[in-house]
Scaffold this active site. Sequence first.
Site, PDB file in Angstrom:
ATOM      1  N   GLU A  58       0.857  -1.194   0.000  1.00  0.00           N
ATOM      2  CA  GLU A  58       0.000   0.000   0.000  1.00  0.00           C
ATOM      3  C   GLU A  58       0.889   1.239   0.000  1.00  0.00           C
ATOM      4  OE1 GLU A  58      -3.228   1.098  -0.201  1.00  0.00           O
ATOM      5  OE2 GLU A  58      -2.343   3.076   0.184  1.00  0.00           O
TER       6      GLU A  58
ATOM      7  N   ARG B 231     -17.353   3.544   5.732  1.00  0.00           N
ATOM      8  CA  ARG B 231     -16.279   2.942   4.916  1.00  0.00           C
ATOM      9  C   ARG B 231     -15.093   2.561   5.785  1.00  0.00           C
ATOM     10  NH1 ARG B 231     -17.452   4.866  -0.330  1.00  0.00           N
ATOM     11  NH2 ARG B 231     -15.470   4.256  -1.162  1.00  0.00           N
TER      12      ARG B 231
ATOM     13  N   TYR C 138     -28.572   8.178   4.905  1.00  0.00           N
ATOM     14  CA  TYR C 138     -28.847   6.955   5.679  1.00  0.00           C
ATOM     15  C   TYR C 138     -28.042   6.992   6.970  1.00  0.00           C
ATOM     16  CZ  TYR C 138     -24.779   5.320   2.851  1.00  0.00           C
ATOM     17  OH  TYR C 138     -23.582   5.200   2.201  1.00  0.00           O
TER      18      TYR C 138
ATOM     19  N   ASP D  59     -11.505  -1.128  -8.665  1.00  0.00           N
ATOM     20  CA  ASP D  59     -11.553   0.078  -9.495  1.00  0.00           C
ATOM     21  C   ASP D  59     -10.439   0.099 -10.538  1.00  0.00           C
ATOM     22  OD1 ASP D  59     -13.809   1.098  -8.303  1.00  0.00           O
ATOM     23  OD2 ASP D  59     -12.886   2.970  -7.629  1.00  0.00           O
TER      24      ASP D  59
HETATM   25  P1  FAD Z   1      -9.466   2.186  -4.046  1.00  0.00           P
HETATM   26  O1  FAD Z   1     -10.423   2.394  -2.956  1.00  0.00           O
HETATM   27  O2  FAD Z   1      -9.141   3.343  -4.925  1.00  0.00           O
HETATM   28  O3  FAD Z   1      -8.122   1.639  -3.380  1.00  0.00           O
HETATM   29  C1  FAD Z   1      -6.895   1.620  -4.070  1.00  0.00           C
HETATM   30  C2  FAD Z   1      -5.785   1.488  -3.037  1.00  0.00           C
HETATM   31  O4  FAD Z   1      -4.549   1.337  -3.720  1.00  0.00           O
HETATM   32  C3  FAD Z   1      -5.647   2.737  -2.160  1.00  0.00           C
HETATM   33  O5  FAD Z   1      -5.454   2.339  -0.827  1.00  0.00           O
HETATM   34  C4  FAD Z   1      -4.444   3.445  -2.748  1.00  0.00           C
HETATM   35  O6  FAD Z   1      -3.749   4.223  -1.794  1.00  0.00           O
HETATM   36  C5  FAD Z   1      -3.603   2.262  -3.227  1.00  0.00           C
HETATM   37  N1  FAD Z   1      -2.726   2.575  -4.350  1.00  0.00           N
HETATM   38  C6  FAD Z   1      -3.042   3.279  -5.463  1.00  0.00           C
HETATM   39  N2  FAD Z   1      -1.994   3.337  -6.292  1.00  0.00           N
HETATM   40  C7  FAD Z   1      -0.994   2.649  -5.693  1.00  0.00           C
HETATM   41  C8  FAD Z   1       0.340   2.357  -6.064  1.00  0.00           C
HETATM   42  N3  FAD Z   1       0.841   2.811  -7.202  1.00  0.00           N
HETATM   43  N4  FAD Z   1       1.112   1.620  -5.224  1.00  0.00           N
HETATM   44  C9  FAD Z   1       0.590   1.156  -4.065  1.00  0.00           C
HETATM   45  N5  FAD Z   1      -0.675   1.414  -3.641  1.00  0.00           N
HETATM   46  C10 FAD Z   1      -1.448   2.142  -4.461  1.00  0.00           C
HETATM   47  N6  FAD Z   1     -19.361   1.359  -3.798  1.00  0.00           N
HETATM   48  C11 FAD Z   1     -20.256   0.511  -3.242  1.00  0.00           C
HETATM   49  O7  FAD Z   1     -20.100  -0.714  -3.375  1.00  0.00           O
HETATM   50  N7  FAD Z   1     -21.330   0.958  -2.523  1.00  0.00           N
HETATM   51  C12 FAD Z   1     -21.545   2.310  -2.340  1.00  0.00           C
HETATM   52  O8  FAD Z   1     -22.516   2.698  -1.685  1.00  0.00           O
HETATM   53  C13 FAD Z   1     -20.613   3.231  -2.919  1.00  0.00           C
HETATM   54  N8  FAD Z   1     -20.791   4.555  -2.763  1.00  0.00           N
HETATM   55  C14 FAD Z   1     -19.882   5.417  -3.305  1.00  0.00           C
HETATM   56  C15 FAD Z   1     -20.085   6.790  -3.116  1.00  0.00           C
HETATM   57  C16 FAD Z   1     -19.186   7.700  -3.659  1.00  0.00           C
HETATM   58  C17 FAD Z   1     -19.442   9.173  -3.472  1.00  0.00           C
HETATM   59  C18 FAD Z   1     -18.041   7.211  -4.368  1.00  0.00           C
HETATM   60  C19 FAD Z   1     -17.028   8.177  -4.922  1.00  0.00           C
HETATM   61  C20 FAD Z   1     -17.842   5.850  -4.552  1.00  0.00           C
HETATM   62  C21 FAD Z   1     -18.763   4.938  -4.033  1.00  0.00           C
HETATM   63  N9  FAD Z   1     -18.604   3.558  -4.202  1.00  0.00           N
HETATM   64  C22 FAD Z   1     -19.504   2.702  -3.658  1.00  0.00           C
HETATM   65  C23 FAD Z   1     -17.475   3.025  -5.004  1.00  0.00           C
HETATM   66  C24 FAD Z   1     -16.337   2.515  -4.139  1.00  0.00           C
HETATM   67  O9  FAD Z   1     -15.951   3.495  -3.204  1.00  0.00           O
HETATM   68  C25 FAD Z   1     -15.114   2.125  -4.977  1.00  0.00           C
HETATM   69  O10 FAD Z   1     -15.516   1.427  -6.122  1.00  0.00           O
HETATM   70  C26 FAD Z   1     -14.183   1.223  -4.156  1.00  0.00           C
HETATM   71  O11 FAD Z   1     -13.771   1.881  -2.979  1.00  0.00           O
HETATM   72  C27 FAD Z   1     -12.962   0.783  -4.971  1.00  0.00           C
HETATM   73  O12 FAD Z   1     -12.085   0.052  -4.144  1.00  0.00           O
HETATM   74  P2  FAD Z   1     -10.648  -0.363  -4.652  1.00  0.00           P
HETATM   75  O13 FAD Z   1      -9.980  -1.017  -3.486  1.00  0.00           O
HETATM   76  O14 FAD Z   1     -10.743  -1.106  -5.925  1.00  0.00           O
HETATM   77  O15 FAD Z   1      -9.920   1.007  -5.008  1.00  0.00           O
END
Ligand code: FAD
Length: 406
Positions: free
Chosen positions: A28, A101, A209, A286
């Site tokens: 991370e 979250r 909520y 994502d």
């Molecule tokens: P991220 O959360 O982006 O995590 C990526 C991680 O990788 C981070 O910790 C970052 O620091 C790390 N990282 C990045 N680049 C590097 C690198 N080069 N080297 C090492 N580490 C790195 N989803 C739902 O399911 N339900 C909901 O109700 C919902 N509501 C939402 C509301 C809003 C307003 C928003 C913006 C989003 C919402 N989402 C919801 C979507 C959800 O938040 C994201 O899809 C989800 O958090 C993605 O998780 P992730 O772990 O794939 O990516």
Amino acid sequence: MIVVGGGIGGLSAAYALTRRGLAVRVLERASAFGEVGAGIQLAPNCTRILDDYGLLDEAKSLGVLPDAMIMRDAVDGTELTRLDLRDLERRYGFPYLVIHRSDLHAMLLRACERAGVDLRTSQQVTACTNTADGASVTLAGGRVEEARIVVAADGLHSVARKLIADDEPVSSAYVAYRGTTPTASGRAADVDLSEVVVYVGPRCHFVHYGLRGGELLNQVAVFESPKARAGEEDWGTPDELDAAFAATCDFVRGGLPDMWRDRWWRMYDRDPIMTWVDGNIALLGDAAHPPLQYIAQGAIMAIEDGWVLGEQAARHLADEGWAAVLAAYQAVRPEHCRRVVTTSRAWGELWHLDGLARQQRNVLLRERDTYDYAFVDWLYGPTALDPSDEPPMFTPIPLSSANALR
Ligand code: FAD
């Protein structure tokens, strides 16, 4: 194996793979594991997986199990349609849960610690590369770490995605403000926390909520930024927030002072890509499929991805090896997530309609039977492990009828 990124996606994948007997290291970039933001909604397709992980009771104790999800018109405040979440739980076998979250992330972190995941912070990955018998990651500073498999869960601006797609995030020109308020007093004390409510309005919407067993009210205000549309750099600022909601009902405008005004989230997604695996490197969360948040499935898809990887490892790794595991993952996940990403865009358009189209939408939504689940069956049922298990997509108007109307 190495998981790049310790967000909700990376940690849940690390847990899923560790419980299948694999040695997993999470890298991370931040100096501490954590999540920014406020609430998150977890539908039954996610709580089913948390149950499989033995984490559902803990998640329930941290969150809120609402009774209803209600859509209202943001201009006049009237109800348009609702889901009965008690009935929904009976239908899908698992609850609809809302949770902070950071509580969800911390729960996954504790699960990883208990399972023995090697968790490392301050590890900025700058490149992922396939090698003769695995993959490597290069870290800022030049150190290289090798692994049999690299799972890239590094979010919207994924480093590894560049191996597969030469694309950029797509700006929706919408921005989200969030805020949490203690429910002990003030306006928050009068809000019914048994409901998840979304007010949909012209170029804006507002969600609220409860969180933490009802201690906090979570509110989200989302709107289209005129400055973004005009191509200005400095978009989504608080002056735009107030202007965007000027024509909404008293309840919605009453929530705006509760928003955090020192930070906002510009809403980006990416066009779907149907290849997520390059050799021994796989995209997840994502990094693979950032959606607009309108059907609240972004983090859920990330959790599903990790669960599917873990299940495919259990099925295929011992006899067929990693190529079969990744092929099985690749075979089933991109199509599901493509549907979610494109449906989220369409959902946003529906929510943000104005004028006659808004009135037509309202008529149709008011006619919907509360107990008609046709539009969520494809989402909330069990996560598919094989393409043949993927439920048919919801089509609001059957193609034959649409043709007849032309
Ligand atoms: P991220 O959360 O982006 O995590 C990526 C991680 O990788 C981070 O910790 C970052 O620091 C790390 N990282 C990045 N680049 C590097 C690198 N080069 N080297 C090492 N580490 C790195 N989803 C739902 O399911 N339900 C909901 O109700 C919902 N509501 C939402 C509301 C809003 C307003 C928003 C913006 C989003 C919402 N989402 C919801 C979507 C959800 O938040 C994201 O899809 C989800 O958090 C993605 O998780 P992730 O772990 O794939 O990516």
